[in-house]
Design an enzyme around this catalytic site. Sequence first.
Site, PDB file in Angstrom:
ATOM      1  CD  GLU A 265     -11.769  18.344 -32.022  1.00 21.09           C
ATOM      2  OE1 GLU A 265     -12.142  18.619 -33.111  1.00 21.09           O
ATOM      3  OE2 GLU A 265     -11.116  19.182 -31.226  1.00 21.09           O
TER       4      GLU A 265
ATOM      5  CB  CYS B  46     -12.339  18.013 -36.301  1.00 18.48           C
ATOM      6  SG  CYS B  46     -10.589  18.502 -36.182  1.00 18.48           S
TER       7      CYS B  46
END
Length: 180
Positions: free
Chosen positions: A139, A173
């Site tokens: 990720e 994020c």
Amino acid sequence: SDPEISEAIDFLDYYGRQALVFEKLPGISLVGRGVAVVVPPWNFPIAIPAGGLAAALAAGNTVILKPSPDALLVAFRLCECFWDAGISRKVLQFVPTIGIPEAQRMVTHEDSSVVIFTGGTETAQTILRAKPRLEFFAETGGKNATIVTSLADREQAIKHIVHSAFSHSGQKCSATSLLI
């Protein structure tokens, strides 16, 4: 800290349950890949490593946790929780590194079968260039755009954009970083 701990608990519950579901499927045999190196970031120092550890362990792997240098103590305490719960220190190892060369050697080592990484796109690309056939679950960062159209409820849009962009000090994020 409550959302962070809650997310860690959710990861542990989810991966444990999923392992049981897959184990009961006919015609499926579960075999670990080997050594999984979990490389979490400094932001969300409990939830993200807990998710990586839970996923790798539930899949039958031995695991090395290589935390961010900025989150060493939290990561060590997390490992202690796993060890106290019965995970062997031979199955889960804590390996702190400060320098990039040491971390790079660990994730690209011939005995590292899987890497679970959360961090920068450039770092992920560097790892893949060094070991192109690596089973790599990543990720990475990027620009997260929120698009508000003329049909949107502006009050609702503003409320949610402000929450997305600033509620986690910009560390999440998925935080909105671009508004169109």
